[in-house]
Design a protein around this motif. Structure first.
Motif, PDB file in Angstrom:
ATOM      1  N   GLN A 106       0.809  -1.207   0.000  1.00 23.29           N
ATOM      2  CA  GLN A 106       0.000   0.000   0.000  1.00 23.29           C
ATOM      3  C   GLN A 106       0.855   1.277   0.000  1.00 23.29           C
ATOM      4  O   GLN A 106       0.587   2.205  -0.760  1.00 23.29           O
ATOM      5  CB  GLN A 106      -0.866  -0.052   1.261  1.00 23.29           C
ATOM      6  N   TRP A 123       2.538   1.600  -3.388  1.00 23.05           N
ATOM      7  CA  TRP A 123       1.557   1.975  -4.417  1.00 23.05           C
ATOM      8  C   TRP A 123       1.218   3.466  -4.320  1.00 23.05           C
ATOM      9  O   TRP A 123       1.087   4.139  -5.348  1.00 23.05           O
ATOM     10  CB  TRP A 123       0.273   1.161  -4.249  1.00 23.05           C
ATOM     11  N   ALA A 124       1.082   3.953  -3.092  1.00 22.98           N
ATOM     12  CA  ALA A 124       0.705   5.362  -2.916  1.00 22.98           C
ATOM     13  C   ALA A 124       1.731   6.287  -3.549  1.00 22.98           C
ATOM     14  O   ALA A 124       1.398   7.394  -3.988  1.00 22.98           O
ATOM     15  CB  ALA A 124       0.544   5.681  -1.430  1.00 22.98           C
ATOM     16  N   GLY A 125       2.994   5.838  -3.622  1.00 19.02           N
ATOM     17  CA  GLY A 125       4.039   6.664  -4.228  1.00 19.02           C
ATOM     18  C   GLY A 125       4.278   6.350  -5.690  1.00 19.02           C
ATOM     19  O   GLY A 125       5.138   6.971  -6.330  1.00 19.02           O
ATOM     20  N   GLY A 126       3.552   5.379  -6.231  1.00 16.51           N
ATOM     21  CA  GLY A 126       3.767   4.996  -7.629  1.00 16.51           C
ATOM     22  C   GLY A 126       4.865   3.954  -7.784  1.00 16.51           C
ATOM     23  O   GLY A 126       5.559   3.905  -8.799  1.00 16.51           O
ATOM     24  N   PHE A 127       5.032   3.090  -6.758  1.00 17.49           N
ATOM     25  CA  PHE A 127       6.053   2.047  -6.801  1.00 17.49           C
ATOM     26  C   PHE A 127       5.417   0.684  -6.547  1.00 17.49           C
ATOM     27  O   PHE A 127       4.289   0.604  -6.075  1.00 17.49           O
ATOM     28  CB  PHE A 127       7.137   2.307  -5.737  1.00 17.49           C
TER      29      PHE A 127
END
Lengths: 604, 604
Positions: free
Chosen positions: A466, A469-473
């Protein structure tokens, strides 16, 4: 040393070996031949004699398949190996394919002519895989034929001998449950499944059921054998009786008889001929087993290997062993990390020196039976390769400012360990701290989770991702795999990944290892082993919940943490974890190692 | 009013009706008969003529099945209805069972004698269900036989007529894609699946494909019809042509022909007789369809209904409509919540008054075509029943200190809405605030999530529960379901639940509705609709991520929030959401409604 650092892959020999195989195929009238990376037991790892794929292509990864036609050939590997396959294999001889993007079945159907004869060794392909190739061949108007002898064995002049190492007992004080009791359980599950018998080939299923350990496979303490188990509780173990040490023989009940391994296929055929219903796990049983049962008049009951679930759910004795093994391993790891903290900044270390030192410190425990896999000792850009394997040719210096990722494990008689720590030599960049902290948040989210019965790894996996994902990774591997008890470091059936559909049950040991990889720059992975703990009532709560107990005990590098990104609950978890590491490990450390541990486990 | 509050269930008539059915079964030589809650189109909801299960047993839930034998009978419902079934059904006549704990197949196999003849109406049972009953009957040595005419229809004296309401066009300005284009897409997917044709029975698949809307089913704007679609792009719609309004007829391409509904089975048989490969979705096609294809010499290609995925992925026009519909609905909801805040504390309101007022406010938009389901207006202990249905007999007063849970939705021509708000009348208890905040945290965690392609609802579901699990709580329904575009409020194939294995794709509209239920005390649910938004690059990120856009616009009761339990990110989300609600809704409110909205959407 259990690990060596030589490059064994022989790309240059590939052309001549391919020519030999093609000549043999022509002699047998085969238009195509399948070369999987497997042996006739279908375990994850194979002995040197079964490294046919590596011998032919140079590819040394743990999973892959080549298809050889008269005038072309291809090799199929998964996402872990798409870079490695291009380094190890002559791609003019073998077209490399990603197994997910172009499954071999699909490629085969498009590559062969109508009427072609496709050969395969039915001991090296599972029933499930054979079914897919059969469908593909039918689609192309070709035929799929099992060969009696593997054509590679006919042309591989210096093929190593099959291992036949001594087989020892896994004493009840570590196994926790006798073979007689386990056989009773398996017999009940066969009856419940409507089966009269089952075939076991998976080395870790056999090791677990018969409470035996061997050394036929590097790093995994198993013996290669077959077993037939009856719903009446009887069992035949097909293995050379003179390999069995006296203690192992003495601990087995009378219901177990030893038979020569060469007689297995005939015994299976004889069993099936009585119209017996034989339970077969098509995901792990060789196609030859399925075909033998059917050809002999038996019935196939399709179900999961009945050992899988009870083996995964460790009993109280095994869990006690796991805790002891992890404390011991935590001492070695802490000494190792303290040594690294002192030595790395001086320069002069390289990846091999790091792996060598770690193995030596584990050996100093006096209990190391094996390492559980080749240590991934990866500096700088190598850390971005999740399954990096250091050799004398590749070993990088550990430079200041570089990240060092070390993924390693040990085989102790009371437990198997698997731990990854990522440390910084000198000062990390802001980017490294950001990514490390996101990975850590995912790792903590899984560690802290409470969850109800029925929750699977697929339900949990996103929690580990999570913050990334929030950072685009994201990272391109599962979050965790099951781990055996002085057995295979990769064990089914549960896993924490998108495809982990087995409910998490008390006693299962799983890794929790999110990561981040920036190709050509650096990589991060933080891995602890967890055990699913029985339902406990939460104060004020209304439902029983399961949770995880963390087994692994070693500091997480505080220099790589951006504390501003942590929530109060993340921070509380980390401080409590470090406090526990200090309490459990410091009694076993001295002098500068102890001082280092105290500093490394201080609250954030 | 679209909603009525009468109790239609007639428990007392059950014994006589059961006797009638048994006499009819005896006349036909049937030892057992299956009575599912379904019609011959297999949509989620049925018209009154098809309420055979309710007529026979009194049970009015949206899913269930009775099995009638000569001397005993049973009814099977899911977890939503285990309480309701005991209230509505005479359990001396029908033993109630939980469908998960004791599947009807299993019960049947144990209840019938060898040689028994089990009858079922093959139009009312899907191919998948029939397969399970067939296996169960075979196991018991019984036979499963499809009946030509449903025995209940023979004895149900005042069975309502089949609906045959007018069918209107769903104009392109709302549908966004013409039937000609959609037919082209379906034809391509049939070819890709190796099929020559497919059968559609699901009312929402037909409504979507032909851009038509009807009113044959309460609350869901569909018409009951069958369709045959060819891989050549041709289509036959089996419906009375005089029901089709001129605009609907005019908007359909020439490739579509209208045929009398009575000719469907014969047309299907004729199609199949040419050896045609007919794609059938065994989860939704009546067994009669599958049997007709096979009996006529056709081949069955098993695959999902090809309309499911394109219907679920709303196009840009549909999304624009959804946003407009939700703004309109948000105005009605905000007026409703403002009215509640003023009126409820005075006492005197009951559950029916609440539902009535809400429907009236929606009607005042001037655009309300229907409500999308019967409003769940549940006060105090009724809020603990997730699918509570208020009647004149059950309607509770809205008391001070009680929670009121209102789950409702509207059908507008540009979109379907579904929203749940839980509000407190007077002062909440600390327990209520704790549980509400945990539910809210889960709802926010899903709303904020960024996730990569391939993520499914099963991967997301745990995020909605994490804060509840941590406290030892959970809820026994999925987190979210798909929602149609002026169609069914429950739509597949994606859902946010343990069993949601369809990847979330841009354009899918899903509900996000975690809850908490304390039986006999109170219940909480907070529900917004979300739409999956296309991949966007996150600043500083390396991978494209999907995310959710929130469609629903109405305040969340701040009095029920324990701000200390919210993390900074939860708080930021809530304040930003309320700010958006204020900006989008306040231009349409006046006077005291406006003042209320400003206070209700102030930052925490």
């Amino acid at each position: 040393m259990f690990q060596h650092f030589d490059e064994l892959s022989q790309k240059s020999a590939s052309a001549a070996r391919l020519a030999l195989l093609r000549a043999e195929m022509a002699r047998r009238g085969l238009d195509a031949f399948l070369v999987p990376r497997s042996d006739e037991y279908q375990g994850e790892y194979v002995a040197p004699y079964a490294e046919r794929l590596s011998w032919l292509t140079g590819f040394s990864g743990s999973a892959g398949l080549a298809i050889v036609l008269a005038d072309r050939a291809a090799i199929f590997v998964d996402g872990r190996y798409t870079v490695q396959v291009r380094e190890q294999v002559d791609v003019r001889l073998f077209e490399p394919h990603d197994v997910t993007e172009e499954p071999p079945y699909q490629w085969l159907a498009g590559a062969i002519a109508e009427g072609a004869k496709v050969g395969f060794d039915p001991w090296l392909v599972t029933a499930d895989q054979a079914q897919k190739f059969r469908t593909a061949c039918a689609k192309a108007g070709a035929s799929l034929e099992g060969v009696a002898e593997n054509p590679i064995d006919a042309v591989w002049a210096d093929q190593p001998a099959r291992p036949a190492n001594p087989v020892a007992a896994q004493p009840l004080q570590f196994a926790g449950r006798s073979t007689a009791d386990k056989l009773g359980d398996i017999a009940s599950s066969l009856t419940a499944a409507g089966a009269d018998a089952t075939v076991l080939t998976m080395p870790d299923s056999i090791a677990w059921l018969f409470n035996i350990r061997g050394s036929d496979i590097t790093h995994t303490p198993v013996a290669l054998a077959y077993a037939l188990i009856g719903a009446d509780g009887s069992a035949s173990l097909f293995i050379d009786a003179d390999r069995i040490e006296e203690d192992a023989r003495a601990s087995l009940p009378e219901a177990v008889s030893f038979k020569p391994p060469g007689g297995f296929a005939a015994a299976l055929a004889e069993l099936a001929a009585a119209g017996t219903a034989v339970l077969i796990d098509p995901a792990s049983a060789p196609e030859a087993v399925r075909a033998t049962v059917l050809a002999s008049g038996g019935n196939v009951v399709t179900a999961a290997d009945p050992c899988l679930l009870p083996k995964a759910k460790k009993n109280a004795t095994e869990l006690q062993g796991a805790r002891a093994a992890h404390r011991r391993d935590g001492v070695a790891m802490s000494r190792f990390l303290a040594w690294l903290a002192r030595e790395a900044p001086k320069g002069g270390l390289d990846e091999i020196a790091v792996a060598t030192r770690l193995e030596a410190l584990r050996a100093e425990t006096g209990e190391l039976r094996e390492i559980s896999f080749d240590t991934i000792s990866a500096a700088g850009p190598h850390a971005a390769i999740p399954h990096y394997h250091v050799t004398t040719a590749s070993s990088l210096k550990v430079e200041p400012g570089a990240i060092l990722l070390v993924d390693s494990g040990a085989q102790y008689v009371d437990g198997t360990t698997d731990i990854t720590r990522t440390v910084i030599v000198g000062e990390p960049s802001a980017e490294m701290r950001d990514r490390f902290t996101r990975v850590l948040k995912g790792m903590i989210a899984v560690s802290r989770l409470r969850f109800p019965k029925g929750t699977t790894g697929a339900h949990v996996d996103a929690l580990a991702r999570q913050a990334l994902w929030a950072g685009g990774f994201d990272f391109d591997h599962g979050t965790g795999h099951g781990v055996g008890s002085y057995l295979s470091v990769h064990e089914g059936p549960a896993r924490i990944s998108r495809t982990g559909h087995t409910p998490l049950e008390p006693g299962m040991i799983l890794s929790n290892e999110p990561g981040y990889y920036k190709e050509g720059h650096f990589g991060i992975r933080i891995e602890n082993l967890l055990v699913v703990m029985p339902a406990t009532s939460i104060k004020g709560g209304e439902r029983d919940m399961l949770g995880f107990e963390t087994l692994t005990l070693a500091p997480i590098d505080r220099r790589l943490i951006d504390a501003d990104l942590l929530g109060p609950e993340d921070r509380a978890w980390l401080d409590a974890y470090h406090d526990r590491v200090a309490r459990e490990i410091s009694p076993f450390l001295e002098a500068e190692d102890l001082a280092w541990l105290e500093a490394a486990t201080a609250p954030l």
